[in-house]
Design a protein around this motif. Sequence first.
Motif, PDB file in Angstrom:
ATOM      1  N   LEU A 176      32.335  44.373  46.934  1.00 43.01           N
ATOM      2  CA  LEU A 176      32.441  43.082  47.613  1.00 43.01           C
ATOM      3  C   LEU A 176      33.284  43.187  48.885  1.00 43.01           C
ATOM      4  O   LEU A 176      32.947  42.596  49.914  1.00 43.01           O
ATOM      5  CB  LEU A 176      33.032  42.028  46.669  1.00 43.01           C
ATOM      6  CG  LEU A 176      32.150  41.590  45.502  1.00 43.01           C
ATOM      7  CD1 LEU A 176      32.929  40.691  44.550  1.00 43.01           C
ATOM      8  CD2 LEU A 176      30.887  40.904  45.995  1.00 43.01           C
ATOM      9  N   LEU A 177      34.391  43.931  48.812  1.00 46.71           N
ATOM     10  CA  LEU A 177      35.234  44.087  50.001  1.00 46.71           C
ATOM     11  C   LEU A 177      34.518  44.854  51.104  1.00 46.71           C
ATOM     12  O   LEU A 177      34.656  44.533  52.284  1.00 46.71           O
ATOM     13  CB  LEU A 177      36.545  44.782  49.640  1.00 46.71           C
ATOM     14  CG  LEU A 177      37.633  43.855  49.144  1.00 46.71           C
ATOM     15  CD1 LEU A 177      38.802  44.652  48.580  1.00 46.71           C
ATOM     16  CD2 LEU A 177      38.108  42.911  50.230  1.00 46.71           C
TER      17      LEU A 177
ATOM     18  N   ASN B  91      41.410  47.068  49.084  1.00 49.72           N
ATOM     19  CA  ASN B  91      40.857  47.521  47.801  1.00 49.72           C
ATOM     20  C   ASN B  91      41.961  47.754  46.784  1.00 49.72           C
ATOM     21  O   ASN B  91      41.850  47.334  45.630  1.00 49.72           O
ATOM     22  CB  ASN B  91      40.053  48.813  47.979  1.00 49.72           C
ATOM     23  CG  ASN B  91      38.596  48.565  48.238  1.00 49.72           C
ATOM     24  OD1 ASN B  91      37.985  47.732  47.585  1.00 49.72           O
ATOM     25  ND2 ASN B  91      38.045  49.279  49.192  1.00 49.72           N
TER      26      ASN B  91
ATOM     27  N   VAL C  46      34.978  44.847  42.974  1.00 55.20           N
ATOM     28  CA  VAL C  46      35.908  44.510  44.056  1.00 55.20           C
ATOM     29  C   VAL C  46      35.640  45.389  45.268  1.00 55.20           C
ATOM     30  O   VAL C  46      35.547  44.909  46.399  1.00 55.20           O
ATOM     31  CB  VAL C  46      37.380  44.658  43.592  1.00 55.20           C
ATOM     32  CG1 VAL C  46      38.330  44.598  44.779  1.00 55.20           C
ATOM     33  CG2 VAL C  46      37.740  43.597  42.594  1.00 55.20           C
TER      34      VAL C  46
ATOM     35  N   ALA D  14      32.339  42.383  52.682  1.00 53.10           N
ATOM     36  CA  ALA D  14      33.129  41.407  53.441  1.00 53.10           C
ATOM     37  C   ALA D  14      33.634  41.995  54.752  1.00 53.10           C
ATOM     38  O   ALA D  14      33.737  41.283  55.760  1.00 53.10           O
ATOM     39  CB  ALA D  14      34.301  40.920  52.600  1.00 53.10           C
TER      40      ALA D  14
ATOM     41  N   LEU E 168      37.928  37.725  45.980  1.00 56.87           N
ATOM     42  CA  LEU E 168      36.995  38.727  45.457  1.00 56.87           C
ATOM     43  C   LEU E 168      37.530  39.342  44.169  1.00 56.87           C
ATOM     44  O   LEU E 168      36.756  39.645  43.259  1.00 56.87           O
ATOM     45  CB  LEU E 168      36.715  39.793  46.511  1.00 56.87           C
ATOM     46  CG  LEU E 168      36.014  39.277  47.778  1.00 56.87           C
ATOM     47  CD1 LEU E 168      35.838  40.397  48.796  1.00 56.87           C
ATOM     48  CD2 LEU E 168      34.696  38.609  47.461  1.00 56.87           C
TER      49      LEU E 168
ATOM     50  N   ARG F 233      43.616  42.431  40.024  1.00 50.85           N
ATOM     51  CA  ARG F 233      42.537  42.191  39.065  1.00 50.85           C
ATOM     52  C   ARG F 233      42.969  42.544  37.640  1.00 50.85           C
ATOM     53  O   ARG F 233      42.405  42.059  36.673  1.00 50.85           O
ATOM     54  CB  ARG F 233      41.314  43.012  39.459  1.00 50.85           C
ATOM     55  CG  ARG F 233      40.100  42.759  38.606  1.00 50.85           C
ATOM     56  CD  ARG F 233      38.919  43.581  39.115  1.00 50.85           C
ATOM     57  NE  ARG F 233      37.760  43.303  38.314  1.00 50.85           N
ATOM     58  CZ  ARG F 233      37.357  44.067  37.297  1.00 50.85           C
ATOM     59  NH1 ARG F 233      38.021  45.150  36.984  1.00 50.85           N
ATOM     60  NH2 ARG F 233      36.284  43.741  36.610  1.00 50.85           N
TER      61      ARG F 233
ATOM     62  N   LEU G  33      40.737  36.336  51.107  1.00 54.73           N
ATOM     63  CA  LEU G  33      39.419  36.920  50.848  1.00 54.73           C
ATOM     64  C   LEU G  33      39.504  37.973  49.746  1.00 54.73           C
ATOM     65  O   LEU G  33      38.739  37.943  48.774  1.00 54.73           O
ATOM     66  CB  LEU G  33      38.865  37.547  52.131  1.00 54.73           C
ATOM     67  CG  LEU G  33      37.555  38.315  51.996  1.00 54.73           C
ATOM     68  CD1 LEU G  33      36.417  37.386  51.642  1.00 54.73           C
ATOM     69  CD2 LEU G  33      37.266  39.060  53.295  1.00 54.73           C
ATOM     70  N   ALA G  34      40.467  38.883  49.865  1.00 55.68           N
ATOM     71  CA  ALA G  34      40.601  39.951  48.864  1.00 55.68           C
ATOM     72  C   ALA G  34      40.952  39.379  47.495  1.00 55.68           C
ATOM     73  O   ALA G  34      40.403  39.809  46.473  1.00 55.68           O
ATOM     74  CB  ALA G  34      41.650  40.964  49.308  1.00 55.68           C
TER      75      ALA G  34
ATOM     76  N   ALA H 146      36.716  36.879  41.571  1.00 58.56           N
ATOM     77  CA  ALA H 146      35.287  36.949  41.250  1.00 58.56           C
ATOM     78  C   ALA H 146      34.987  38.128  40.341  1.00 58.56           C
ATOM     79  O   ALA H 146      34.180  38.025  39.407  1.00 58.56           O
ATOM     80  CB  ALA H 146      34.459  37.037  42.533  1.00 58.56           C
ATOM     81  N   ALA H 147      35.644  39.240  40.588  1.00 61.77           N
ATOM     82  CA  ALA H 147      35.411  40.436  39.777  1.00 61.77           C
ATOM     83  C   ALA H 147      35.953  40.275  38.361  1.00 61.77           C
ATOM     84  O   ALA H 147      35.536  40.997  37.458  1.00 61.77           O
ATOM     85  CB  ALA H 147      36.032  41.658  40.447  1.00 61.77           C
TER      86      ALA H 147
ATOM     87  N   ALA I 261      43.532  44.312  45.770  1.00 60.35           N
ATOM     88  CA  ALA I 261      42.622  43.517  44.939  1.00 60.35           C
ATOM     89  C   ALA I 261      42.425  44.151  43.569  1.00 60.35           C
ATOM     90  O   ALA I 261      42.389  43.442  42.553  1.00 60.35           O
ATOM     91  CB  ALA I 261      41.276  43.345  45.645  1.00 60.35           C
TER      92      ALA I 261
END
Length: 189
Positions: A177-178, A93, A174, A181, A160, A100, A156-157, A163-164, A96
Motif C-alpha cells: 500500500l505504501l 514502511n 503495508v 501511495a 495504511l 501495526r 497516510l502511513a 487498513a492492514a 507503519a
Amino acid sequence: MTKATQSEVPRNRELLLAAAREAFADQGTDASLRDVARRAGVGIGTLYRHFPTRAALLESLLDSNFAALRARAESLASSPDLAAHDALLTWLNEMATGVRTYLGLPESIMAALADEDSALHASCAAMRSSAGQLLARAQETGRVRADITVYEVISLALGLAWAAQQPGGTSDLVERLLSTAMHGLAVPG
C-alpha cells in the motif's frame, strides 16, 4: 523503602512493560489494564503506581520504539547511498509495520499528535520532526510533491497500517500500500 523493595521497583516496571507489549499485541491498545497487571504477576495498584494512566503506559512502552524510529530517520536522511525518495519510503514502511504490531496504535498516535496535553505527544512530535527531515530531503530532490506535509505523510502511513490490521490484511500489505501511495506523492511528470 527496604533494599528488597527498592530492587523490585525496576523489576516490576520491566515486568509491566513486557506484559503490556504482549497484551497490546494480543488485544490491542485497549487491552484491560487488569490483564496487563495479571500477566506481569503484580496487582493493579502496582501498575497504577508505575503508570497512572493508559497513556503513561503507552508512552513508556513506545518511547524506545519512537527513539529507534527517530534515530532510523536521521540515519536514512544522512545516507549517501540511498535516494531521498527511497529513504522516506523505507522509513514509512518501518514505522507503519511497527505500529501495526498493536491493534489501535495508529489511532493512539494520531490522537497524541493532535493533543499537546497527551503523555505521548512529545515522543510523537520528536518522531514527526525526524520524519519531516526525510520528507524535506525527498521534496528537495523534486521526486515528492512540495505541497505534502509531514503530518499528511504520517497520517497516510498510519491509515495504511490501520487498513492492514483489518480482517484479510496480510503481512506485506503495508509495504504494498505504501509503495502505491508513494506514486501519489510523486511530482507529476
